[in-house]
Design an enzyme around this catalytic site. Structure first.
Site, PDB file in Angstrom:
ATOM      1  N   ARG A  47      16.951 -31.285  -4.118  1.00 35.48           N
ATOM      2  CA  ARG A  47      17.467 -30.061  -4.721  1.00 35.48           C
ATOM      3  C   ARG A  47      18.974 -30.006  -4.480  1.00 35.48           C
ATOM      4  O   ARG A  47      19.529 -30.856  -3.801  1.00 35.48           O
ATOM      5  CB  ARG A  47      16.731 -28.792  -4.232  1.00 35.48           C
ATOM      6  N   GLY A  48      19.616 -28.948  -5.043  1.00 35.67           N
ATOM      7  CA  GLY A  48      21.078 -28.882  -4.988  1.00 35.67           C
ATOM      8  C   GLY A  48      21.614 -29.461  -6.295  1.00 35.67           C
ATOM      9  O   GLY A  48      21.191 -30.555  -6.704  1.00 35.67           O
ATOM     10  N   ALA A  49      22.522 -28.730  -6.941  1.00 38.55           N
ATOM     11  CA  ALA A  49      22.902 -29.071  -8.314  1.00 38.55           C
ATOM     12  C   ALA A  49      23.352 -30.525  -8.510  1.00 38.55           C
ATOM     13  O   ALA A  49      22.774 -31.241  -9.340  1.00 38.55           O
ATOM     14  CB  ALA A  49      23.973 -28.087  -8.784  1.00 38.55           C
ATOM     15  N   ARG A  90      14.270 -28.155 -13.974  1.00 38.30           N
ATOM     16  CA  ARG A  90      14.904 -26.944 -13.429  1.00 38.30           C
ATOM     17  C   ARG A  90      15.986 -26.480 -14.417  1.00 38.30           C
ATOM     18  O   ARG A  90      16.819 -27.287 -14.828  1.00 38.30           O
ATOM     19  CB  ARG A  90      15.493 -27.209 -12.024  1.00 38.30           C
ATOM     20  N   ASP A 240      25.775 -23.562  -9.154  1.00 39.96           N
ATOM     21  CA  ASP A 240      24.860 -24.294 -10.042  1.00 39.96           C
ATOM     22  C   ASP A 240      25.356 -24.317 -11.476  1.00 39.96           C
ATOM     23  O   ASP A 240      25.024 -25.213 -12.245  1.00 39.96           O
ATOM     24  CB  ASP A 240      23.459 -23.694  -9.977  1.00 39.96           C
ATOM     25  N   ASN A 250      24.684 -19.162  -8.439  1.00 38.89           N
ATOM     26  CA  ASN A 250      24.392 -19.923  -7.225  1.00 38.89           C
ATOM     27  C   ASN A 250      23.126 -19.324  -6.618  1.00 38.89           C
ATOM     28  O   ASN A 250      22.547 -18.360  -7.148  1.00 38.89           O
ATOM     29  CB  ASN A 250      25.570 -19.870  -6.245  1.00 38.89           C
TER      30      ASN A 250
HETATM   31  O1  MRU Z   1      17.364 -24.152  -5.349  1.00 34.50           O
HETATM   32  P1  MRU Z   1      18.376 -25.114  -4.799  1.00 34.50           P
HETATM   33  O2  MRU Z   1      18.166 -25.434  -3.369  1.00 34.50           O
HETATM   34  O3  MRU Z   1      18.507 -26.341  -5.669  1.00 34.50           O
HETATM   35  O4  MRU Z   1      19.743 -24.308  -4.898  1.00 34.50           O
HETATM   36  C1  MRU Z   1      20.909 -24.929  -4.437  1.00 34.50           C
HETATM   37  C2  MRU Z   1      22.091 -24.057  -4.512  1.00 34.50           C
HETATM   38  O5  MRU Z   1      22.051 -22.938  -4.959  1.00 34.50           O
HETATM   39  C3  MRU Z   1      23.377 -24.686  -4.106  1.00 34.50           C
HETATM   40  O6  MRU Z   1      24.225 -23.762  -3.514  1.00 34.50           O
HETATM   41  C4  MRU Z   1      24.049 -25.258  -5.366  1.00 34.50           C
HETATM   42  O7  MRU Z   1      23.155 -26.080  -6.038  1.00 34.50           O
HETATM   43  C5  MRU Z   1      25.265 -26.006  -5.048  1.00 34.50           C
HETATM   44  S1  MRU Z   1      24.876 -27.522  -4.263  1.00 34.50           S
HETATM   45  C6  MRU Z   1      26.290 -28.366  -3.927  1.00 34.50           C
END
Ligand code: MRU
Length: 355
Positions: A47-49, A90, A240, A250
């Site tokens: 996970r994480g963008a 997602r 995101d 985010n």
């Molecule tokens: O649901 P997630 O864990 O994928 O959400 C992640 C976030 O909101 C992060 O802050 C965002 O993706 C930035 S990651 C560098």
């Protein structure tokens, strides 16, 4: 300093660190089917963008590598199916669609040049590896630009996990903190636990602790208390999706932190690569917000904590740009008016993919 490695292209397949199991266990999965990569993104194994973008690019490369197609037409049909499956995982993080668009463009280029199928497979693997390598480079640059804005010493706050686990590099928000710390700034990070998925308590705390950066985990409802204390010098989070006017999606909870930061005169920064910009949408109102399962709210690690009642789970919220002091990118720092500064930074970057 320790840097987590959430995803790796290997000869055996795409190796992914299972972030659902952290911090209790460090378990890796090796995927040899793109459908499993898509499932891993949907189920938050990764996970994480930016990391989702890397996973999508590698998923496409894997699908093409394993395809049994014998003709370019056959491969093209399968290629479209592979991209569709990965796009359905997602909806909020635009990096996912950016990475798929990049793989589509490369495939189209190779098809036009009538490269043979083996050549196409190899070139797409290389493209996915380049996407990963570029994320590492952009994180380093974001870190350098953002570190200048961190206090010389004292507390900084973040939200969710925008670290190595979320990008495949050193992280965006945590990359800024890491570079500042390495420059000698004596930072102490306040880490909201980030219910319901606990990316703060489980992932950010783990990364900072392993990296030797001092931190304190707080619950989400302590954010106002700490921001009011006068001891927090800055807030820095990831993103995101950033709309043309600077409104930023985010992790859920970011909006309330930004409002409380402004109320208490604490600068609120976003750290994000240009691939997170979506200049095709005017404002954050148009950002699709992912709704995840209610059970992720009513249960923690499989244990029910609420009765069998309805629960809501919007996974992201949108922070209006008026709360954002600056946006750190790999090409420089954007400030209001964002409609101009973001367009300038995006420069010749091609339009974002359709969602
Ligand atoms: O649901 P997630 O864990 O994928 O959400 C992640 C976030 O909101 C992060 O802050 C965002 O993706 C930035 S990651 C560098």
């Amino acid at each position: 300093m320790y840097v987590a490695q959430p995803i790796e292209w290997t000869e055996d397949g795409v190796v992914v660190l299972d972030q659902r199991r952290l911090t209790a266990q460090e378990v890796h999965h090796t995927y040899t089917d793109y459908r499993d990569v898509a499932k891993a993104i949907r189920e938050m194994v990764i996970r994480g963008a930016p990391a989702i973008g890397v996973a999508a690019a590698m998923g496409v490369a894997l699908g093409v590598q394993k395809s049994s197609a014998k003709t370019l037409e056959g491969l093209a049909a399968e290629f479209a199916e592979i991209c569709d499956a990965l796009a359905q995982t997602r909806p909020t993080a635009v990096d996912l669609f950016w990475a798929l668009e990049r793989m589509r463009n490369r495939f189209a280029e190779l098809s036009r040049s009538r490269a043979d199928l083996a050549g196409i497979r190899q070139a797409l693997i290389r493209e996915a590896q380049e996407v990963h390598a570029e994320k590492k480079a952009t994180d380093e640059a974001i870190g350098r630009f953002g570190a200048e804005f961190m206090p010389r010493e004292g507390q900084v706050m973040t939200q969710c996990n925008a670290g190595a686990l979320a990008t495949g590099g050193i992280g965006t928000a945590l990359g800024v903190i890491r570079v500042a710390y390495q420059q000698g700034r004596k930072l102490h990070v306040l880490v909201p636990e980030t219910r319901p998925y606990l990316q703060g308590a489980r992932l950010t705390a783990w990364e900072l602790h392993r990296g030797g950066i001092p931190l304190t985990v707080i619950t989400d409802n302590m954010v106002g208390h700490f921001l009011k204390s006068g001891k927090v010098g800055a807030v820095v989070t990831g993103a995101d999706r950033v709309a043309a006017n600077g409104d930023t999606a985010n992790k859920i909870g970011t909006y309330q932190i930004a409002v409380l930061a402004k109320e208490n005169n604490v600068p609120f920064y976003i750290a994000a690569p240009v691939s997170t910009f979506d200049l095709t949408i005017a404002t954050g109102e148009q950002i699709p917000i992912e709704e995840r399962a209610a059970t992720e709210v009513t249960h923690i690690q499989g244990v029910r904590i609420a009765p069998d009642v309805p629960a809501a789970h919007p996974a992201f919220d949108v922070t209006p740009s008026r709360y954002i002091t600056a946006i750190f990118t790999e090409r420089g720092v954007a400030k209001a008016p964002y409609t101009e500064s973001l367009r300038e930074l995006a420069g010749a970057v091609p339009a974002k993919a359709a969602r």
